[in-house]
Design a protein around this motif. Sequence first.
Motif, PDB file in Angstrom:
ATOM      1  N   LYS B  67       0.840  -1.197   0.000  1.00  0.00           N
ATOM      2  CA  LYS B  67       0.000   0.000   0.000  1.00  0.00           C
ATOM      3  C   LYS B  67       0.869   1.237   0.000  1.00  0.00           C
ATOM      4  CE  LYS B  67      -3.878  -1.125   3.023  1.00  0.00           C
ATOM      5  NZ  LYS B  67      -4.659  -0.513   4.107  1.00  0.00           N
ATOM      6  N   LEU B  68       0.560   2.180  -0.863  1.00  0.00           N
ATOM      7  CA  LEU B  68       1.292   3.443  -0.848  1.00  0.00           C
ATOM      8  C   LEU B  68       0.298   4.587  -0.750  1.00  0.00           C
ATOM      9  CD1 LEU B  68       3.987   2.822  -3.626  1.00  0.00           C
ATOM     10  CD2 LEU B  68       4.344   2.927  -1.167  1.00  0.00           C
ATOM     11  N   ASP B  69       0.582   5.518   0.152  1.00  0.00           N
ATOM     12  CA  ASP B  69      -0.326   6.623   0.401  1.00  0.00           C
ATOM     13  C   ASP B  69       0.486   7.905   0.486  1.00  0.00           C
ATOM     14  OD1 ASP B  69      -3.145   6.903   2.624  1.00  0.00           O
ATOM     15  OD2 ASP B  69      -2.103   8.465   1.514  1.00  0.00           O
ATOM     16  N   PHE B  70       0.294   8.784  -0.466  1.00  0.00           N
ATOM     17  CA  PHE B  70       1.048  10.042  -0.472  1.00  0.00           C
ATOM     18  C   PHE B  70       0.094  11.216  -0.352  1.00  0.00           C
ATOM     19  CE2 PHE B  70       4.962   8.082  -1.530  1.00  0.00           C
ATOM     20  CZ  PHE B  70       4.693   7.072  -2.436  1.00  0.00           C
ATOM     21  N   ASP B  71       0.298  12.047   0.667  1.00  0.00           N
ATOM     22  CA  ASP B  71      -0.548  13.217   0.850  1.00  0.00           C
ATOM     23  C   ASP B  71       0.360  14.430   0.969  1.00  0.00           C
ATOM     24  OD1 ASP B  71      -3.332  13.969   3.096  1.00  0.00           O
ATOM     25  OD2 ASP B  71      -2.317  15.169   1.568  1.00  0.00           O
ATOM     26  N   GLU B  72       0.360  15.236  -0.060  1.00  0.00           N
ATOM     27  CA  GLU B  72       1.326  16.330  -0.092  1.00  0.00           C
ATOM     28  C   GLU B  72       1.063  17.381   0.969  1.00  0.00           C
ATOM     29  OE1 GLU B  72       1.535  18.487  -3.747  1.00  0.00           O
ATOM     30  OE2 GLU B  72       3.244  19.681  -3.079  1.00  0.00           O
ATOM     31  N   VAL B  85       8.111  10.733  -3.977  1.00  0.00           N
ATOM     32  CA  VAL B  85       7.217   9.815  -4.690  1.00  0.00           C
ATOM     33  C   VAL B  85       7.969   9.106  -5.815  1.00  0.00           C
ATOM     34  CG1 VAL B  85       5.083   9.594  -6.010  1.00  0.00           C
ATOM     35  CG2 VAL B  85       5.221  11.265  -4.168  1.00  0.00           C
ATOM     36  N   GLU B  86       8.786   9.886  -6.519  1.00  0.00           N
ATOM     37  CA  GLU B  86       9.586   9.356  -7.623  1.00  0.00           C
ATOM     38  C   GLU B  86      10.470   8.199  -7.163  1.00  0.00           C
ATOM     39  OE1 GLU B  86       9.260  11.681 -10.576  1.00  0.00           O
ATOM     40  OE2 GLU B  86       9.642   9.661 -11.337  1.00  0.00           O
ATOM     41  N   ARG B  87      11.198   8.437  -6.078  1.00  0.00           N
ATOM     42  CA  ARG B  87      12.152   7.443  -5.582  1.00  0.00           C
ATOM     43  C   ARG B  87      11.436   6.207  -5.057  1.00  0.00           C
ATOM     44  NH1 ARG B  87      15.928   6.734  -7.832  1.00  0.00           N
ATOM     45  NH2 ARG B  87      17.166   5.808  -6.162  1.00  0.00           N
ATOM     46  N   VAL B  88      10.335   6.439  -4.329  1.00  0.00           N
ATOM     47  CA  VAL B  88       9.623   5.291  -3.760  1.00  0.00           C
ATOM     48  C   VAL B  88       9.116   4.385  -4.875  1.00  0.00           C
ATOM     49  CG1 VAL B  88       7.565   4.605  -2.468  1.00  0.00           C
ATOM     50  CG2 VAL B  88       9.004   6.437  -1.597  1.00  0.00           C
ATOM     51  N   LEU B  89       8.530   4.993  -5.886  1.00  0.00           N
ATOM     52  CA  LEU B  89       8.005   4.176  -6.989  1.00  0.00           C
ATOM     53  C   LEU B  89       9.124   3.501  -7.772  1.00  0.00           C
ATOM     54  CD1 LEU B  89       5.014   6.309  -8.279  1.00  0.00           C
ATOM     55  CD2 LEU B  89       4.940   4.069  -7.195  1.00  0.00           C
ATOM     56  N   ALA B  90      10.240   4.195  -7.917  1.00  0.00           N
ATOM     57  CA  ALA B  90      11.355   3.619  -8.674  1.00  0.00           C
ATOM     58  C   ALA B  90      11.968   2.435  -7.934  1.00  0.00           C
ATOM     59  CB  ALA B  90      12.414   4.681  -8.925  1.00  0.00           C
ATOM     60  N   LEU B  91      12.029   2.532  -6.592  1.00  0.00           N
ATOM     61  CA  LEU B  91      12.692   1.482  -5.827  1.00  0.00           C
ATOM     62  C   LEU B  91      11.778   0.327  -5.454  1.00  0.00           C
ATOM     63  CD1 LEU B  91      14.877   3.677  -3.449  1.00  0.00           C
ATOM     64  CD2 LEU B  91      15.700   2.149  -5.230  1.00  0.00           C
ATOM     65  N   PHE B 100      -3.085   2.420  -3.998  1.00  0.00           N
ATOM     66  CA  PHE B 100      -2.277   3.613  -4.227  1.00  0.00           C
ATOM     67  C   PHE B 100      -3.154   4.839  -4.056  1.00  0.00           C
ATOM     68  CE2 PHE B 100       1.335   5.895  -5.609  1.00  0.00           C
ATOM     69  CZ  PHE B 100       0.928   6.916  -6.446  1.00  0.00           C
ATOM     70  N   SER B 101      -2.770   5.710  -3.126  1.00  0.00           N
ATOM     71  CA  SER B 101      -3.521   6.946  -2.909  1.00  0.00           C
ATOM     72  C   SER B 101      -2.600   8.125  -3.096  1.00  0.00           C
ATOM     73  CB  SER B 101      -4.058   7.003  -1.471  1.00  0.00           C
ATOM     74  OG  SER B 101      -5.070   6.074  -1.298  1.00  0.00           O
ATOM     75  N   LEU B 102      -3.060   9.066  -3.873  1.00  0.00           N
ATOM     76  CA  LEU B 102      -2.240  10.250  -4.123  1.00  0.00           C
ATOM     77  C   LEU B 102      -3.101  11.485  -3.962  1.00  0.00           C
ATOM     78  CD1 LEU B 102       0.413  11.556  -5.194  1.00  0.00           C
ATOM     79  CD2 LEU B 102      -0.524  11.293  -7.484  1.00  0.00           C
ATOM     80  N   SER B 103      -2.707  12.362  -3.042  1.00  0.00           N
ATOM     81  CA  SER B 103      -3.413  13.618  -2.858  1.00  0.00           C
ATOM     82  C   SER B 103      -2.372  14.712  -3.013  1.00  0.00           C
ATOM     83  CB  SER B 103      -4.045  13.666  -1.461  1.00  0.00           C
ATOM     84  OG  SER B 103      -4.547  14.949  -1.213  1.00  0.00           O
ATOM     85  N   CYS B 104      -2.453  15.463  -4.124  1.00  0.00           N
ATOM     86  CA  CYS B 104      -1.393  16.454  -4.314  1.00  0.00           C
ATOM     87  C   CYS B 104      -1.810  17.605  -5.213  1.00  0.00           C
ATOM     88  CB  CYS B 104      -0.148  15.780  -4.891  1.00  0.00           C
ATOM     89  SG  CYS B 104      -0.330  15.303  -6.604  1.00  0.00           S
ATOM     90  N   ASN B 105      -0.982  18.650  -5.198  1.00  0.00           N
ATOM     91  CA  ASN B 105      -1.145  19.755  -6.127  1.00  0.00           C
ATOM     92  C   ASN B 105      -0.532  19.337  -7.452  1.00  0.00           C
ATOM     93  OD1 ASN B 105      -1.927  21.982  -4.094  1.00  0.00           O
ATOM     94  ND2 ASN B 105      -0.097  21.073  -3.221  1.00  0.00           N
ATOM     95  N   VAL B 106      -1.161  19.743  -8.532  1.00  0.00           N
ATOM     96  CA  VAL B 106      -0.672  19.314  -9.841  1.00  0.00           C
ATOM     97  C   VAL B 106       0.315  20.314 -10.431  1.00  0.00           C
ATOM     98  CG1 VAL B 106      -1.352  18.771 -12.212  1.00  0.00           C
ATOM     99  CG2 VAL B 106      -2.738  17.986 -10.282  1.00  0.00           C
ATOM    100  N   GLN B 107      -0.037  21.580 -10.430  1.00  0.00           N
ATOM    101  CA  GLN B 107       0.783  22.660 -11.000  1.00  0.00           C
ATOM    102  C   GLN B 107       1.168  22.312 -12.443  1.00  0.00           C
ATOM    103  OE1 GLN B 107       3.298  24.672  -7.987  1.00  0.00           O
ATOM    104  NE2 GLN B 107       1.168  25.247  -7.867  1.00  0.00           N
ATOM    105  N   TYR B 108       2.458  22.260 -12.742  1.00  0.00           N
ATOM    106  CA  TYR B 108       2.872  21.945 -14.110  1.00  0.00           C
ATOM    107  C   TYR B 108       3.394  20.513 -14.215  1.00  0.00           C
ATOM    108  CZ  TYR B 108       2.611  26.943 -15.049  1.00  0.00           C
ATOM    109  OH  TYR B 108       2.173  28.233 -15.193  1.00  0.00           O
ATOM    110  N   ASP B 109       3.099  19.679 -13.216  1.00  0.00           N
ATOM    111  CA  ASP B 109       3.716  18.355 -13.171  1.00  0.00           C
ATOM    112  C   ASP B 109       2.826  17.233 -13.677  1.00  0.00           C
ATOM    113  OD1 ASP B 109       5.159  19.590 -10.211  1.00  0.00           O
ATOM    114  OD2 ASP B 109       6.233  19.130 -12.072  1.00  0.00           O
ATOM    115  N   THR B 110       1.992  17.500 -14.675  1.00  0.00           N
ATOM    116  CA  THR B 110       1.076  16.469 -15.154  1.00  0.00           C
ATOM    117  C   THR B 110       1.827  15.247 -15.691  1.00  0.00           C
ATOM    118  OG1 THR B 110       0.958  17.508 -17.319  1.00  0.00           O
ATOM    119  CG2 THR B 110      -0.757  18.089 -15.733  1.00  0.00           C
TER     120      THR B 110
END
Lengths: 148, 498
Positions: B67-72, B85-91, B100-110
């Motif tokens: 289970k992965l849960d990221f809340d920015e 998030v990048e490193r966790v998913l890569a490793l 997988f739960s992701l709660s974050c601001n998007v900005q220009y990082d689509t």
Amino acid sequence: MKFCAVKQYFDDENNNNITSGASTTMIPLPNVESHPLAILITYCKKHLKIKANNADNKKETEKEMEQYEQELLKKVMPQELTELILAANYLNFKEALDFFCRAVASAIQNKSIEFVRKFFGLESDFELGEEEKLREEFAWSFEGVDED
Amino acid sequence: MDVSFPLDKAKKQKFRKKQNANKSRKEIDNLPDPILQHILSYLSTKNAIQTSILSKRWKYLWTSIPKLDFDEGALDRRLMFMKFVERVLALHDPSNIKNFSLSCNVQYDTSHINSWICSVVKHKVQVLNLYLRNFQELLALSPCLFTCESLEVLTLHMFHSLKLPSSICFSSLKILTLGKVIFSDDHSTQQLFMGCPILENLSIVDCIWKNVKTVCISSPMLQRLFISDRYLFTEKYGENDDKDDLNADADDQNDFNGCQVVIFGTSLKSFSFDGELINDYCFYNSSSIVDVSIQVFERNEVDCYQDAHRVYKLLSGLSSVEKLTVSNGTLEVLNHAEELFAHVPVFYKLTRLSLESVESLFTCGAVQTILQNSPCLDFLDFQMVFCLPRYDKNYDWVLDKVPKCFVTRLKTIEISEFRGDEKEMHAVKIFLESASVLERIVIVCDDYHFKSRGGLKKQKEIYKQILLFPRGSMSCAVDFFLGFNQIQITALKFPNCS
């Protein structure tokens, strides 16, 4: 005599976690000590009893089980948890294994690394700078950790 | 080796210490990897990854957590969060990432977010929760998400246009929740609903429909449908935190008269609507429906006549319902089109009706019509909602036409949050008089109300009064509770007056 008492438990109850379940033969358990085994058997009996009492009401079963688990945890030392986990694993007793693993997890949740090391009886064996590199790589997760 | 000898504990420990002088203490660290990983699976994502610095052995133990849960949270540590998030998913190891739960601001990082989604799709994700906000560029979610075979639960919450790929097939999706999504057009929206062949639960919460004219929801296994259209409502009374430059005019619905939403509810058991009837919902083939709840908010003078027609349409398509809950707002809307009362369907299977105020029985033509059309009603309950007195103070209501079910079927009446005021007492009197086969009337007091208005003494008075009301049914019991989760008044030492 503790071992005979344990044998008695095998005879009395319809234990679904012991794979053989024979009533008169002695079951050798070389990897399990009698103390954790006794706790596990009590846990199992209690679980079955609560389930029987609350046959229709799943919520009640969960609530009562939680209360019992809280009480049980107060009496168990961290070192004993290792033995309990190993015993539950060897006996293939899933509920107890999950419960004790959860107990370890809640004991270390949001605690500082030093606390967790002490709890596990660990010492850092990293080379110089290796820990620092890891802390930097996962920097976001290292902000805002509670101290003990 | 440890053998269970029948020695007492102290002797045993000494024996063991002698035997295992070289063996390390029984520390948790000596547990095998799979068990330690099992323990890690109970920790939060943050805590689990922190264990990587415990020792060399622990460096990569976390990489199998399912289970992965990221809340920015706030935007202040953006770069650290993205890197994390990048490193966790890569490793993460090749084993499945079930949740997988992701709660974050998007900005220009689509593009980053899309690559993360692709990564978890490759890891056979089953439960995916996305809460996205603060867009500075348009997001087109990665096509790989929409053909994910492992996905069983999807929650997508973003106040943003839903740009969909041409191929959508959620072959395992059972539960879908869409929050504040802006549907782009008819075709893609239709493709989305058609692409969920085994869908069981669908929730459409405060979404923007203005770009869609018609859509059809016909998932054959759909059992529960929940629709909330409170977007305009929250605009009026609250802040929309998700508004940004890209969606500044999303709420401009001036020329929009609603989307036609057609629902084939072949397996539908439960339907719940909450909000303003900006769309026109129409049910077909919904004879398996059991539970319906309609909580409509009145809009404005111009639309209320149309909304009344829409509510009638809803009721007509769901006439096989067994348990119906309608709010006061719904009844107010219905009352705007009295000429439709004659066209209210017969609710042949309705056994339970749930209302919000006792007076609606006397003052609302729509309720009277529903009751007349419910031959099998055996349970009537009132979850009382406090309303400011709107009708004149004259509480001499009568039930001119006693509904047939009162005389033949109605067995239980339940009133919650009872305050014992004049209109409520009058209503109880009429119920007891006219319900000739009533077995029980259950009254649960609003104990908070009574605390400052006479307390137990007042409640006893009211109980006595009620016991004296003439009863149409000889065997009717009066169950009077002092409050929610409180004892019945008869449990107190109390002289019995029948």
